[in-house]
Every structure is written in structure tokens, then in C-alpha cells.
Design an enzyme around this catalytic site. Structure first.
Site, PDB file in Angstrom:
ATOM      1  N   LYS A   1       0.857  -1.174   0.000  1.00  0.00           N
ATOM      2  CA  LYS A   1       0.000   0.000   0.000  1.00  0.00           C
ATOM      3  C   LYS A   1       0.903   1.237   0.000  1.00  0.00           C
ATOM      4  CE  LYS A   1      -4.483   0.576   2.057  1.00  0.00           C
ATOM      5  NZ  LYS A   1      -5.493   0.012   2.914  1.00  0.00           N
TER       6      LYS A   1
ATOM      7  N   GLU B   1     -19.904  -5.402   9.940  1.00  0.00           N
ATOM      8  CA  GLU B   1     -20.895  -4.649  10.707  1.00  0.00           C
ATOM      9  C   GLU B   1     -21.954  -5.557  11.323  1.00  0.00           C
ATOM     10  OE1 GLU B   1     -19.695  -3.719   7.776  1.00  0.00           O
ATOM     11  OE2 GLU B   1     -18.775  -1.766   8.167  1.00  0.00           O
TER      12      GLU B   1
ATOM     13  N   ARG C   1     -25.895  -2.085   6.559  1.00  0.00           N
ATOM     14  CA  ARG C   1     -25.504  -3.468   6.350  1.00  0.00           C
ATOM     15  C   ARG C   1     -26.074  -4.385   7.447  1.00  0.00           C
ATOM     16  NH1 ARG C   1     -20.868  -5.313   3.781  1.00  0.00           N
ATOM     17  NH2 ARG C   1     -21.535  -4.500   1.801  1.00  0.00           N
TER      18      ARG C   1
HETATM   19  C1  LIG Z   1     -19.333  -2.076   4.719  1.00  0.00           C
HETATM   20  C2  LIG Z   1     -18.105  -1.203   4.779  1.00  0.00           C
HETATM   21  N1  LIG Z   1     -17.509  -0.982   5.964  1.00  0.00           N
HETATM   22  C3  LIG Z   1     -16.420  -0.186   6.033  1.00  0.00           C
HETATM   23  C4  LIG Z   1     -15.903   0.385   4.916  1.00  0.00           C
HETATM   24  C5  LIG Z   1     -14.725   1.349   4.996  1.00  0.00           C
HETATM   25  N2  LIG Z   1     -13.568   0.840   4.241  1.00  0.00           N
HETATM   26  C6  LIG Z   1     -13.272   1.297   3.004  1.00  0.00           C
HETATM   27  S1  LIG Z   1     -11.923   0.579   2.351  1.00  0.00           S
HETATM   28  C7  LIG Z   1     -11.679  -0.322   3.750  1.00  0.00           C
HETATM   29  C8  LIG Z   1     -10.492  -1.236   3.851  1.00  0.00           C
HETATM   30  C9  LIG Z   1     -10.347  -2.085   2.660  1.00  0.00           C
HETATM   31  O1  LIG Z   1      -9.230  -2.915   2.816  1.00  0.00           O
HETATM   32  P1  LIG Z   1      -8.875  -3.919   1.673  1.00  0.00           P
HETATM   33  O2  LIG Z   1     -10.127  -4.507   1.123  1.00  0.00           O
HETATM   34  O3  LIG Z   1      -7.863  -4.855   2.176  1.00  0.00           O
HETATM   35  O4  LIG Z   1      -8.293  -2.993   0.529  1.00  0.00           O
HETATM   36  P2  LIG Z   1      -6.993  -2.063   0.551  1.00  0.00           P
HETATM   37  O5  LIG Z   1      -7.475  -0.671   0.819  1.00  0.00           O
HETATM   38  O6  LIG Z   1      -6.078  -2.551   1.615  1.00  0.00           O
HETATM   39  O7  LIG Z   1      -6.437  -2.201  -0.809  1.00  0.00           O
HETATM   40  C10 LIG Z   1     -12.670  -0.068   4.705  1.00  0.00           C
HETATM   41  C11 LIG Z   1     -12.735  -0.668   6.036  1.00  0.00           C
HETATM   42  C12 LIG Z   1     -16.571   0.138   3.706  1.00  0.00           C
HETATM   43  N3  LIG Z   1     -16.170   0.695   2.566  1.00  0.00           N
HETATM   44  N4  LIG Z   1     -17.652  -0.662   3.676  1.00  0.00           N
END
Ligand SMILES: Cc1ncc(C[n+]2csc(CCOP(=O)(O)OP(=O)(O)O)c2C)c(N)n1
Length: 661
Positions: free
Chosen positions: A301, A388, A416
Site C-alpha cells: 500500500k 458490521e 448493512r
Molecule cells: C461495509 C463497509 N464498511 C467499512 C468500509 C470502509 N472501508 C473502506 S476501504 C476499507 C479497507 C479495505 O481494505 P482492503 O479490502 O484490504 O483494501 P486495501 O485498501 O487494503 O487495498 C474499509 C474498512 C466500507 N467501505 N464498507
């Protein structure tokens, strides 16, 4: 010097580039991301991490015929740059500009929109099933992060893949981070795969092997052997680890990730997600493989930008920053504290005095402000991952054991867990406190992130106590009050800066269901208008009161505080006394606070004219700022004043109003 990026008008052009040119293009894309996002803000770290992966995807597959389904889709900026949107990239997350997520209406290359996590595997599988039913031959590629595997829906999909389709291509983009460091057993599991003692040796062998083959040959060679079993093929090319390579739990090495293999998906990896030739060859293989397959790629990242590599959490998603230092553009001096910090700090204080309180987040410690609790009282802090539903039921379980959990979940993400709110929390009348951040707009993010529906979706559930503070000090009062309420309580508050009011040393107890009259009629014989400004709209009501008073109206201003139960007495009183009632809410009008007032008036036979100001019955787009959207949709002092005047300008209504008064 001209850039390759300027020449890539469509994905076909990516296919024409040599490896050297692709490497140069990768650098140009990183430069573009870092520069544009320093002005617009956005998801920098995740996009810097998928530059090579996205280039490789576009080398091997052909959108829009082939489908890329991105989980959350916050990492689809590179895909946007390569699919005819580079000229508009500087507008990302701005008014009338590109959206920060994949959006079907924005481009035929965005086959599926998202913004919430955990949806990609299901959506991609649905596409595969549709393709199989229609007997067409599109490739569907699902790109999901390691944190998507903390989400229940992902497993519901994984459980279904192998018996639904023969052709499914999953890319697990593993950077070990959610927004914060990824949590839970799955992240330890993936970590174990990566750090297996022999991983490095095997990975070097494997990568050398794959890269030795000219483009396409790996596909032929391995696909040809697929019917003999993948492991056999791997043995043939000298890569299959012996059993002594396996950990005691059977993990480690290629083709040995039990999680995916047991679910009927061929697992390949983990491999370096920044190695273009390797990725291209493996994707060629996956494209030609006739069983569901998951390719596990390891990415960094923030790759290519030191500040983002150093602070992955901060650079997951951020506002404008200085490119040289990576420092955020400083807040104006004297800016009020934001709601998230007041929430976090108040919770720490409350927890210090009340040892039944605990805090729960679904992977959002910084966004919600729960990081303050994590730091101060780590034993009372729980991060459940992007889960959630689980988080809410987990809180319900805790509440049955005498604890008083505080769930910090954005309004939009709590959607959700709606059934869990109904079935686990409200039906059992459990005292769980929900602090719903981002209630109102999340302007740059747009419709996936605006929190405009929670009053409506909660108001119909029995046992709910729901409130909205007019400022950050009242947020603390509401949190304190909630700790005394033996029912499910919900507090909604907006993103960002508070009103700048002083914070009391100790929060105070509010009377449940009681509104606060901030200004009563002066009974000067003038036309009477009562303004009910919910939550952050209270300040707008106050400003409108000044203007309307100057225009010769007799104005009352009320802070309703509670949307359930609404204060029937206060609403009835003003409903009887005022010529016009105005309700203001940072929420959809349909089913919101104003609707609750209308229902009450209808039940009580109160015929007051009610003007409702809030968000119309449509999904609100993203924009540069909240103020722009408020202006566009009339959540402004000017519109309020105009609407009030229009009520009195209409002779018929004047007659009706004077009769009512
Ligand atoms: C239902 C929901 N909860 C929380 C989030 C907030 N959120 C956005 S991106 C993310 C992390 C994503 O991590 P990953 O899938 O590993 O992708 P990366 O950013 O590390 O590439 C979170 C928690 C969301 N988008 N949707």
C-alpha cells in the site's frame, strides 16, 4: 517530454506497450495519482499499490467485454486512468467530476458500482452465472483486498463459487492492511502463508519459472496439465513443495492454501504483485484455466511514495496534502474540534468512570475516533474487521452479559446490519449505544457514503431511542445520557468540524424525549414561524431566525434533540401556536424527522402548515463540498426564508393560517 499516459486513450493502447514502456507508464501513473490527490484528496495508498496489477489486468483482459469487479472500488483510480478517463482525472471527487469509486453510469468499463466492502465476490459470481446461463464467454475478474475476507458476505460467495461456475477468476490483493492494520484470524492466516519459512525459496523458484516462459506459454503449459490436477502440473515443473514443506497445519507453498482449496478454488500464490511480467503470465494462465481460481498477490500500500509507505493508515484515504512532505493541508487556526475526536475523547472519559462500557468498531478506528479508546484503554476496545453485522450481534451478546457496548459505525455502513438491529438488538431491547458517524453528507465520496437514511430506517423499530446533537458539546451529553438508558440508543452526528462551542468539563444528563426550546415567540403580534432544526441543522435554523426576525416575523427556534420518541408536547404546542412550522434535517425527507412531525400532527388533528427541508427522494451525487450540495438542493438559509415567505405570500394560505392562529 510526452508521457505514455497521455497516449493511453483506451485499454487497447496498454496492450500495445512493451514491458519497458509499461514500467515507465507505471511511474507516470504514480506521479499522476500523487499530484492530483494532493489537491483533491482520495484513496492514495490503495491505488499506488495496484498500479502494476491494473496494468497487467488490462494487458491480459479486454474491458468492457471482460468484467473487472473491484471490492469497495476505492482502488479503481488506475483503472479509470486507463479506460478513457485520464483527461478528467483531475476532477475526481469534485463537483461534476469523476466519482471516487467505480460507477456504472460513468463508464462502460465500470461494470459494477460499489463503495461498501465485501460485495465483489458475490457480484462477480452473479456475473459468471449470468454468463454461463447466456452461454457467452466474457471473463469476470474479481479483485478483492485481504480485508474483504473479514467480511461475511465474501464467505457466502466463496461457499457458492465452485458449485455455481467453472470459470471464476479471483485476485486477492493482499497488502496486510484494511484501513488500519487488518485484524483477526484471517489476517494471521494470510500472514502465515506469506511468511512460511520456505516461502521465499519457493517464491523465487516459481517466479523465475514463470518469467522464463514467453508470454502466453505458462498459460498453455499449465492449462494443458490442468486436467491432471494442478498439483501434478506443479510437480512436473519442479515446484510442488514436498510434504515436509507443509506446516503442521498443512499450510504453505503453492497450491496449498487450505482456505481456498477447500472451497473448491484453485489457489495460486502468493506472488509479488508489483512484478509486471510475472503478473501478466499468471493472469494469462488464470484466463485459460477452466476451474475457479484465486491468484494471491502481495502488494505494498502506498508503493512509490515514501510518506504513504511510512503511514499506510493515514494515506489509505485523505484530504489534500503537501506532495513534498505528505503533510495534510493544515486546518484553519482555531478550527473547532471535529465530532469524531469529541466522540472518542468523551468515550474514554465515560469508560474511565463506568467499567461496563466498551467500544466496538468495524475496521474504522481512525474514521470514527475510536482510536482514542484503543490508545487509552485497549482492553475495552474491539475491532471486529469489516463486519458490521457481526459487530452488532457481538454487541448484543455483550449486552446480555451486563456490558454496555458502544458501537461506532457510520450511518451508511450500519445499513448493512439492519436485520441485526431489528432481530438482535431492538427485539431483545438490549442497551447497546450506536454512535452513527457521517450522518448527513460525505460530500467527496458521494451516494455510497452519504448517511441520509438512518432516521427513517430506525424510526419504525420498536424500543429505539434516537437522537441528534445540535453541537459537539451536546454529543457528549447524549453519549452520557445514553449510558443511562436501558434500551437501544442511536446518536447521529455529521462528519468533520463541530460548531465551535465550549465543551463542558462533565457532560450532563438530558431528559429522554424532550426537545430544547432555544428561542420562544415574543408574541409581538407578528406572523409566527417555529423553526425545528435537527442536529447540525439547528445552526441553520438560528441563522434563518435572525433573517426572518429582521423581516418582521415572530420566530421560535427549537432543537428537537430526539427523533424517537419525538417530544409530542413541544411539537403540539408550537403546532398550535405557529402559523408555519419548518422542520430542517440533514436526512432524506422521505420517512425522516419532518415525516415524524407530520404523522404526529395528523394523529393529533393539528392543522399547522409544515414546510420540510431536507434531502429529496433521490440519491445525492458527490461534490467538492457539502455547501455546494446544500445550495443545489435548497438546504440553505435563503431557501428556508424564501419558503417561509412564500407560505405567507399565498393569500389562500394566509387566510388558512390566520384562521389556524
Ligand atoms: C461495509 C463497509 N464498511 C467499512 C468500509 C470502509 N472501508 C473502506 S476501504 C476499507 C479497507 C479495505 O481494505 P482492503 O479490502 O484490504 O483494501 P486495501 O485498501 O487494503 O487495498 C474499509 C474498512 C466500507 N467501505 N464498507
Amino acid at each position: 517530454m510526452s508521457r505514455y499516459l497521455d497516449m493511453v486513450a483506451e485499454p487497447l493502447h496498454v496492450k500495445k506497450l512493451t514491458l519497458d514502456q509499461l514500467h515507465q507508464l507505471a511511474g507516470e501513473i504514480r506521479h499522476e495519482l500523487i499530484t492530483v490527490l494532493s489537491r483533491n484528496g482520495g484513496h492514495l495508498g490503495p491505488n499506488l499499490g495496484v498500479v502494476e496489477l491494473t496494468l497487467a489486468l488490462h494487458q491480459v483482459f479486454s474491458t468492457p467485454k471482460d468484467k473487472f469487479v473491484w471490492d469497495v472500488s476505492h482502488q479503481a483510480y488506475v483503472h479509470k486512468l486507463l479506460t478513457g478517463r485520464k483527461d478528467r482525472f483531475h476532477t475526481i471527487r469534485q463537483t461534476d467530476g469523476l466519482n471516487g469509486f467505480a460507477l456504472r453510469t460513468e463508464s462502460p468499463h465500470d461494470c459494477y458500482g460499489a463503495g461498501h466492502a465485501g460485495t465483489a465476490l458475490s457480484a462477480a459470481l452473479g456475473m459468471c452465472a449470468a454468463r454461463d446461463t447466456r452461454r457467452t464467454d466474457e471473463n469476470v475478474v474479481c479483485i478483492f483486498g485481504d480485508a474483504a475476507l473479514t467480511n461475511g458476505i465474501s464467505y457466502e460467495a466463496l461457499n457458492n463459487i465452485a458449485h455455481t461456475t467453472k470459470k471464476f477468476i479471483g485476485i486477492l490483493n493482499d497488502n496486510e492492511w484494511s484501513i488500519a492494520k487488518n485484524v483477526g484470524a484471517i489476517s494471521s492466516y494470510l500472514n502465515k502463508v506469506i511468511t512460511h519459512p520456505r516461502y521465499n525459496r519457493w517464491s523465487k523458484d516459481f517466479e523465475r519459472f514463470v518469467k522464463r516462459l514467453p508470454k502466453g506459454e505458462i498459460a498453455l503449459k499449465l492449462a494443458h496439465k490442468a486436467e491432471e490436477g494442478f498439483k501434478g502440473a506443479m510437480t512436473e515443473v519442479g515446484l510442488q513443495p514436498n510434504t515436509d514443506n507443509l506446516g503442521s497445519d498443512g499450510r504453505g507453498g503453492y497450491g496449498n492454501s487450505l482456505l481456498f482449496e477447500e472451497m473448491g478454488l484453485r489457489y495460486l500464490g502468493p506472488v509479488d504483485g508489483h512484478d509486471l511480467p510475472l503478473l501478466i503470465n499468471l493472469l494469462e494462465f488464470a484466463k485459460n484455466y477452466d476451474r475457479p481460481i484465486v491468484l494471491h498477490v502481495l502488494t505494498k500500500k502506498g508503493k512509490g511514495y515514501d510518506a504513504a509507505l511510512k503511514f499506510p493508515e493515514k494515506f489509505h484515504g485523505l484530504g489534500p496534502y503537501d506532495v513534498l512532505t505528505g503533510n495534510p493541508v493544515p486546518a484553519k487556526p482555531g478550527a473547532p474540534p471535529n465530532y469524531q475526536d469529541v466522540f472518542g475523547q468523551t468515550l474514554v472519559k465515560l469508560c474511565q468512570k463506568n467499567n461496563t462500557l466498551v467500544g466496538i468498531t468495524a475496521a474504522m478506528p481512525s474514521g470514527t475516533g475510536l482510536k482514542h479508546l484503543e490508545k487509552a484503554l485497549p482492553d475495552r476496545y474491539f475491532d471486529v474487521g469489516i463486519a458490521e453485522e457481526h459487530g452488532v450481534i457481538f454487541a448484543a451478546g455483550m449486552a446480555t452479559m451486563g456490558l454496555h457496548p458502544v458501537c461506532a459505525i457510520y450511518s451508511t455502513f450500519l445499513q448493512r446490519a439492519y436485520d441485526c438491529l431489528h432481530h438482535d438488538i431492538c427485539l431483545q431491547d438490549l442497551p447497546v449505544i450506536f454512535c452513527m458517524d457521517r450522518a448527513g453528507l460525505s460530500a467527496n465520496d458521494g451516494p455510497t457514503h452519504h448517511g441520509l437514511f438512518d432516521i427513517a430506517y430506525l424510526r419504525c423499530l420498536p424500543n429505539v431511542i434516537a437522537m441528534a446533537p445540535k453541537d459537539e458539546d451536546e454529543l457528549a451529553d447524549m453519549m452520557f445520557t445514553a449510558t443511562h438508558v436501558p434500551h437501544p440508543t442511536f446518536i447521529r452526528y455529521p462528519r468533520g468540524a463541530g460548531e465551535g462551542v465550549p465543551l463542558k468539563e462533565q457532560p450532563r444528563l438530558l431528559e429522554v424525549g424532550k426537545a430544547e426550546v432555544l428561542q420562544n415567540f415574543s408574541n409581538n403580534g407578528q406572523r409566527k414561524v417555529a423553526l425545528f432544526g435537527l442536529g447540525n441543522m439547528c445552526s441553520l435554523a438560528r441563522k434563518a431566525a435572525v433573517e426572518l426576525t429582521a423581516e418582521g416575523f415572530d420566530i421560535a427556534v427549537v432543537n428537537p434533540r430526539f427523533t424517537k420518541p419525538i417530544d409530542a408536547g413541544t411539537h403540539e404546542f408550537f403546532g398550535g401556536a405557529a402559523d408555519v412550522i419548518v422542520t430542517l434535517e440533514d436526512h432524506a425527507l422521505m420517512g425522516g424527522y419532518g415525516s415524524a412531525v407530520l404523522e404526529l400532527f395528523s394523529e393529533k388533528g393539528i392543522g399547522a402548515s409544515v414546510v420540510r427541508i431536507g434531502w429529496p427522494d433521490q440519491f445525492i451525487e458527490h461534490a467538492t463540498s457539502q455547501d455546494e450540495l446544500r445550495r443545489k438542493y435548497g438546504l440553505t438559509v435563503e431557501n428556508l426564508v424564501a419558503k417561509v415567505k412564500a407560505q405567507f405570500a399565498d393569500t389562500a394560505s394566509v387566510t388558512k393560517l390566520s384562521v389556524l392562529a
